[in-house]
Design an enzyme around this catalytic site. Structure first.
Site, PDB file in Angstrom:
ATOM      1  N   ARG A   1      60.190  37.961  32.238  1.00 50.26           N
ATOM      2  CA  ARG A   1      59.206  38.804  31.543  1.00 50.26           C
ATOM      3  C   ARG A   1      60.042  39.803  30.465  1.00 50.26           C
ATOM      4  NH1 ARG A   1      57.824  44.323  32.363  1.00 50.26           N
ATOM      5  NH2 ARG A   1      55.677  44.937  31.533  1.00 50.26           N
TER       6      ARG A   1
ATOM      7  N   SER B   1      46.807  39.333  36.397  1.00 46.69           N
ATOM      8  CA  SER B   1      46.648  40.623  36.406  1.00 46.69           C
ATOM      9  C   SER B   1      45.476  41.025  37.185  1.00 46.69           C
ATOM     10  CB  SER B   1      47.395  41.591  35.681  1.00 46.69           C
ATOM     11  OG  SER B   1      48.497  41.128  35.370  1.00 46.69           O
TER      12      SER B   1
ATOM     13  N   LYS C   1      56.482  49.575  33.149  1.00 49.08           N
ATOM     14  CA  LYS C   1      55.213  49.157  32.333  1.00 49.08           C
ATOM     15  C   LYS C   1      54.772  50.463  32.118  1.00 49.08           C
ATOM     16  CE  LYS C   1      51.034  46.458  32.513  1.00 49.08           C
ATOM     17  NZ  LYS C   1      51.318  45.749  31.214  1.00 49.08           N
TER      18      LYS C   1
HETATM   19  C1  LIG Z   1      54.759  44.575  35.191  1.00 48.45           C
HETATM   20  C2  LIG Z   1      53.983  45.750  35.976  1.00 48.45           C
HETATM   21  N1  LIG Z   1      52.699  45.552  36.223  1.00 48.45           N
HETATM   22  C3  LIG Z   1      52.096  46.671  37.024  1.00 48.45           C
HETATM   23  S1  LIG Z   1      53.321  47.676  37.360  1.00 48.45           S
HETATM   24  C4  LIG Z   1      54.609  46.909  36.571  1.00 48.45           C
HETATM   25  C5  LIG Z   1      55.927  47.117  36.690  1.00 48.45           C
HETATM   26  C6  LIG Z   1      56.627  47.018  37.899  1.00 48.45           C
HETATM   27  O1  LIG Z   1      57.948  47.338  37.905  1.00 48.45           O
HETATM   28  P1  LIG Z   1      58.785  48.181  39.030  1.00 48.45           P
HETATM   29  O2  LIG Z   1      58.861  47.081  39.969  1.00 48.45           O
HETATM   30  O3  LIG Z   1      60.095  48.472  38.313  1.00 48.45           O
HETATM   31  O4  LIG Z   1      58.038  49.289  39.326  1.00 48.45           O
HETATM   32  C1  LIG Z   2      51.815  42.797  34.568  1.00 49.03           C
HETATM   33  C2  LIG Z   2      51.893  42.044  35.730  1.00 49.03           C
HETATM   34  C3  LIG Z   2      51.286  42.188  37.041  1.00 49.03           C
HETATM   35  N1  LIG Z   2      51.348  41.239  38.088  1.00 49.03           N
HETATM   36  C4  LIG Z   2      52.558  40.445  38.098  1.00 49.03           C
HETATM   37  C5  LIG Z   2      52.798  39.689  39.302  1.00 49.03           C
HETATM   38  F1  LIG Z   2      53.430  40.359  40.073  1.00 49.03           F
HETATM   39  F2  LIG Z   2      53.361  38.497  38.893  1.00 49.03           F
HETATM   40  F3  LIG Z   2      51.509  39.196  39.761  1.00 49.03           F
HETATM   41  N2  LIG Z   2      53.363  40.170  36.950  1.00 49.03           N
HETATM   42  C6  LIG Z   2      52.941  40.896  35.761  1.00 49.03           C
HETATM   43  N3  LIG Z   2      53.820  40.640  34.544  1.00 49.03           N
END
Ligand SMILES: Cc1ncsc1CCOP(=O)(O)O
Ligand SMILES: C=C1C=NC(C(F)(F)F)=NC1=N
Ligand SMILES: [Mg+2]
Length: 220
Positions: free
Chosen positions: A46, A117, A146
């Site tokens: 990502r 998602s 994010k």
């Molecule tokens: C990609 C994404 N989608 C929902 S939260 C998130 C970020 C999760 O990152 P982290 O594990 O650092 O909290």
């Molecule tokens: C925004 C996101 C939400 N969920 C996931 C996953 F954990 F893979 F399902 N990946 C992503 N990049």
């Protein structure tokens, strides 16, 4: 046609590491190698956020990370970038609600893993109807990774899905680490998706191993 049987995918999704170069404390290659040594079971490339690579540099890093996954039989998924996933013959893609429609992606990538998602039961049901192989539910806990996430929702939607007869594989995501991963699995998720806790760790191997231990214990 879904990628594989749900049972197999649920096992693969147990410790789902997600990262791009901006997330990493160390070199991304080293970080992934350590995470795999620690026991991650699934990987998503990502490349997003400040400093994210583009074009050839992005493709090169993706290809290098894919090769490491291949050497260790770890599925390699690409986030958002369908064209890159097709170009690399990745094992699949992860798309959000505002990315390309799942049925279009499925046509472009038959037999591959397509994750979606989802933030509401409605979105989960639509994902199932459209043939998603798994859903990512979150943010479960607060996260800084994010910036444009939907509101933090805890494990309530995961519990709600599991209280129905729906059998789709679920990964929780958002602010998950070795200290709170058990709660996510206990709520009924098949796996946990992690960015910071592993990519920013002094020892990604150690953190991945801790997460693997917690998930395996709670999945019995
Ligand atoms: C990609 C994404 N989608 C929902 S939260 C998130 C970020 C999760 O990152 P982290 O594990 O650092 O909290
Ligand atoms: C925004 C996101 C939400 N969920 C996931 C996953 F954990 F893979 F399902 N990946 C992503 N990049
Ligand atoms: Mg997206």
């Amino acid at each position: 046609m879904p990628y594989t049987n749900e049972k197999k995918l649920k096992e693969l999704l147990q410790v789902y590491f997600i990262m791009g170069s901006p997330n990493c404390l160390k070199d991304p290659i080293l970080t992934l190698e350590e995470a795999i040594a620690g026991g991650i079971t699934f990987f998503q490339f990502r490349e997003k956020g400040t400093g994210a690579l583009k074009g050839e540099e992005k493709t090169k890093l993706a290809s290098e990370l894919q090769e490491i996954c291949r050497d260790h039989s770890i599925p390699f998924i690409v986030n958002d970038d369908i064209e890159l996933a097709i170009k690399l013959e990745a094992d699949g893609v992860h798309i959000g609600q505002d990315d390309e429609a799942l049925r279009v992606v499925r046509e472009k990538m038959p037999g591959k893993i397509i994750g979606l998602s989802a933030h509401t039961m409605e979105e989960v049901k639509t994902a199932i109807r459209e043939g998603a192989d798994y859903v990512g539910i979150g943010p479960i806990f607060p996260t800084l990774t994010k910036t444009d996430t939907k509101p933090v929702q805890g494990t309530k939607l995961v519990e709600e899905i599991r209280s129905t007869s729906l059998s789709i594989p679920i990964v929780g995501i958002g602010g998950i680490h070795a200290g709170n991963a058990a709660k996510v699995i206990e709520s009924g998720a098949d796996g946990v998706s992690i960015i910071t806790a592993i990519s920013q760790a002094v020892s990604p191997k150690e953190v991945a191993a801790q997460l693997k231990k917690v998930v395996l214990e709670k999945s019995k």
